[in-house]
Design a protein around this motif. Structure first.
Motif, PDB file in Angstrom:
ATOM      1  N   ASP A  91     -14.482 -55.871  54.365  1.00 59.33           N
ATOM      2  CA  ASP A  91     -14.427 -54.501  53.840  1.00 59.33           C
ATOM      3  C   ASP A  91     -13.785 -54.476  52.451  1.00 59.33           C
ATOM      4  O   ASP A  91     -14.260 -53.781  51.547  1.00 59.33           O
ATOM      5  CB  ASP A  91     -13.665 -53.580  54.795  1.00 59.33           C
ATOM      6  CG  ASP A  91     -14.434 -53.290  56.075  1.00 59.33           C
ATOM      7  OD1 ASP A  91     -15.671 -53.487  56.093  1.00 59.33           O
ATOM      8  OD2 ASP A  91     -13.799 -52.876  57.063  1.00 59.33           O
ATOM      9  N   LEU A  92     -12.713 -55.247  52.283  1.00 60.66           N
ATOM     10  CA  LEU A  92     -12.074 -55.332  50.965  1.00 60.66           C
ATOM     11  C   LEU A  92     -13.014 -55.969  49.948  1.00 60.66           C
ATOM     12  O   LEU A  92     -13.038 -55.567  48.777  1.00 60.66           O
ATOM     13  CB  LEU A  92     -10.761 -56.104  51.058  1.00 60.66           C
ATOM     14  CG  LEU A  92      -9.612 -55.368  51.736  1.00 60.66           C
ATOM     15  CD1 LEU A  92      -8.436 -56.312  51.978  1.00 60.66           C
ATOM     16  CD2 LEU A  92      -9.174 -54.186  50.893  1.00 60.66           C
ATOM     17  N   TRP A  93     -13.778 -56.961  50.374  1.00 57.75           N
ATOM     18  CA  TRP A  93     -14.768 -57.577  49.486  1.00 57.75           C
ATOM     19  C   TRP A  93     -15.765 -56.522  49.018  1.00 57.75           C
ATOM     20  O   TRP A  93     -16.111 -56.457  47.834  1.00 57.75           O
ATOM     21  CB  TRP A  93     -15.462 -58.715  50.206  1.00 57.75           C
ATOM     22  CG  TRP A  93     -16.434 -59.527  49.394  1.00 57.75           C
ATOM     23  CD1 TRP A  93     -16.743 -59.392  48.059  1.00 57.75           C
ATOM     24  CD2 TRP A  93     -17.231 -60.606  49.867  1.00 57.75           C
ATOM     25  NE1 TRP A  93     -17.684 -60.324  47.680  1.00 57.75           N
ATOM     26  CE2 TRP A  93     -18.005 -61.095  48.780  1.00 57.75           C
ATOM     27  CE3 TRP A  93     -17.382 -61.216  51.096  1.00 57.75           C
ATOM     28  CZ2 TRP A  93     -18.891 -62.150  48.899  1.00 57.75           C
ATOM     29  CZ3 TRP A  93     -18.271 -62.277  51.205  1.00 57.75           C
ATOM     30  CH2 TRP A  93     -19.022 -62.732  50.123  1.00 57.75           C
ATOM     31  N   LEU A  94     -16.213 -55.649  49.921  1.00 62.67           N
ATOM     32  CA  LEU A  94     -17.151 -54.590  49.554  1.00 62.67           C
ATOM     33  C   LEU A  94     -16.528 -53.598  48.569  1.00 62.67           C
ATOM     34  O   LEU A  94     -17.203 -53.134  47.637  1.00 62.67           O
ATOM     35  CB  LEU A  94     -17.647 -53.865  50.804  1.00 62.67           C
ATOM     36  CG  LEU A  94     -18.603 -54.670  51.686  1.00 62.67           C
ATOM     37  CD1 LEU A  94     -18.808 -53.987  53.030  1.00 62.67           C
ATOM     38  CD2 LEU A  94     -19.921 -54.884  50.974  1.00 62.67           C
ATOM     39  N   VAL A  95     -15.250 -53.288  48.729  1.00 60.48           N
ATOM     40  CA  VAL A  95     -14.554 -52.413  47.776  1.00 60.48           C
ATOM     41  C   VAL A  95     -14.500 -53.097  46.403  1.00 60.48           C
ATOM     42  O   VAL A  95     -14.742 -52.461  45.364  1.00 60.48           O
ATOM     43  CB  VAL A  95     -13.140 -52.051  48.277  1.00 60.48           C
ATOM     44  CG1 VAL A  95     -12.345 -51.337  47.198  1.00 60.48           C
ATOM     45  CG2 VAL A  95     -13.223 -51.200  49.538  1.00 60.48           C
ATOM     46  N   GLY A  96     -14.206 -54.391  46.395  1.00 58.87           N
ATOM     47  CA  GLY A  96     -14.195 -55.150  45.142  1.00 58.87           C
ATOM     48  C   GLY A  96     -15.552 -55.149  44.463  1.00 58.87           C
ATOM     49  O   GLY A  96     -15.654 -55.016  43.238  1.00 58.87           O
ATOM     50  N   VAL A  97     -16.614 -55.262  45.255  1.00 57.77           N
ATOM     51  CA  VAL A  97     -17.977 -55.222  44.706  1.00 57.77           C
ATOM     52  C   VAL A  97     -18.240 -53.870  44.054  1.00 57.77           C
ATOM     53  O   VAL A  97     -18.809 -53.799  42.961  1.00 57.77           O
ATOM     54  CB  VAL A  97     -19.023 -55.515  45.815  1.00 57.77           C
ATOM     55  CG1 VAL A  97     -20.421 -55.137  45.378  1.00 57.77           C
ATOM     56  CG2 VAL A  97     -18.975 -56.976  46.212  1.00 57.77           C
ATOM     57  N   ALA A  98     -17.812 -52.797  44.707  1.00 57.29           N
ATOM     58  CA  ALA A  98     -18.024 -51.452  44.156  1.00 57.29           C
ATOM     59  C   ALA A  98     -17.278 -51.285  42.828  1.00 57.29           C
ATOM     60  O   ALA A  98     -17.840 -50.767  41.853  1.00 57.29           O
ATOM     61  CB  ALA A  98     -17.575 -50.393  45.154  1.00 57.29           C
ATOM     62  N   LEU A  99     -16.025 -51.727  42.782  1.00 54.89           N
ATOM     63  CA  LEU A  99     -15.254 -51.626  41.532  1.00 54.89           C
ATOM     64  C   LEU A  99     -15.892 -52.460  40.427  1.00 54.89           C
ATOM     65  O   LEU A  99     -15.990 -52.016  39.274  1.00 54.89           O
ATOM     66  CB  LEU A  99     -13.806 -52.085  41.761  1.00 54.89           C
ATOM     67  CG  LEU A  99     -12.908 -51.162  42.569  1.00 54.89           C
ATOM     68  CD1 LEU A  99     -11.576 -51.838  42.853  1.00 54.89           C
ATOM     69  CD2 LEU A  99     -12.693 -49.854  41.827  1.00 54.89           C
TER      70      LEU A  99
END
Length: 188
Positions: A91-99
Motif C-alpha cells: 500500500d505504501l508502494w502504491l502511495v509512492g507511485v502516486a506521488l
C-alpha cells in the motif's frame, strides 16, 4: 553552500525526477526452502512503477516476472495467512507511485515549458518537485521497512536514498533571481 546555480535548477529538477522514476527504489535477495532438498532464490528489483522478480537457477525468461505494485499486492492478498502482513508495504508502494506520478507530470510541464499550468502552482515548481521526491522517499522507506520486517530477504533501498538526496538538493536550491535588483547593486 549552494550546490546548484539558480539558472540550472529547473533542468536539474526535471532530470532528477525522471531519474527517480527509472531507478529501482529497492533491491531484495532472498532464499527460501521449497522442499527439504530444494531452495528457491529470488532477486526482486522494485522500480517505482513495476517490479521485476527473477528466480535464480532458472532460464532468464522462464524465471522472470514483471508486475505492477498492484499485482504484487493482489498476489499477497490471494496468498492470505501470514503473507497479509505485507499488504501495508505494498500500500505504501502504491502511495509512492502516486506521488511520483504527480512529480513526473510536473516535470513534464516544466520540460515542455507549459507556463499556464506552472503559473497555477502556488509555489516554485522546483520546490514542489523537491517536496514530492522527499515524500516519495519517506513513503518508500516506510514500504521498505514493512517488507523487510515481514519477508526473509536482504533489502537494499538503493533508489530511496537517491530520492531522499534529490529532494533535499531541490529544496535547498538557491532560487534568487540572477538578474534581479541585487545583481545590479553588486556590479556598481
Amino acid at each position: 553552500m549552494v550546490w546548484v546555480k539558480s539558472e540550472y535548477a529547473e533542468e536539474l529538477a526535471v532530470l532528477v525526477t525522471w531519474l527517480s522514476a527509472l531507478v529501482p527504489w529497492s533491491i531484495s535477495y532472498g532464499s527460501f526452502a521449497v522442499t527439504s532438498g530444494q531452495d528457491l532464490t529470488l532477486v526482486i528489483l522494485r522500480f517505482p512503477f513495476v517490479g521485476i522478480r527473477y528466480q535464480l537457477g532458472v532460464q532468464i525468461l522462464g524465471g522472470t516476472s514483471v508486475k505492477t505494485p498492484l499485482q504484487f499486492r493482489q498476489e499477497v492478498v490471494n496468498a492470505g495467512g501470514g503473507a497479509l502482513s505485507q499488504v501495508p508495504g505494498y500500500d505504501l508502494w502504491l502511495v509512492g507511485v502516486a506521488l511520483l506520478a504527480v512529480a513526473v507530470v510536473v516535470s513534464l510541464l516544466m520540460y515542455f515549458e507549459v507556463d499556464a499550468a506552472l503559473d497555477a502552482i502556488p509555489t516554485d515548481p522546483v520546490r514542489v518537485l523537491g517536496a514530492l521526491l522527499l515524500g516519495v522517499a519517506v513513503v518508500l522507506l516506510g514500504s521498505t521497512y514493512v517488507l523487510f520486517t515481514t519477508q526473509a530477504a536482504l533489502f537494499v533501498p538503493f533508489g530511496v536514498f537517491l530520492q531522499l538526496a534529490f529532494g533535499i538538493i531541490l529544496l535547498r536550491v538557491d532560487r534568487t533571481d540572477v538578474d534581479g535588483p541585487d545583481a545590479n547593486a553588486d556590479s556598481a
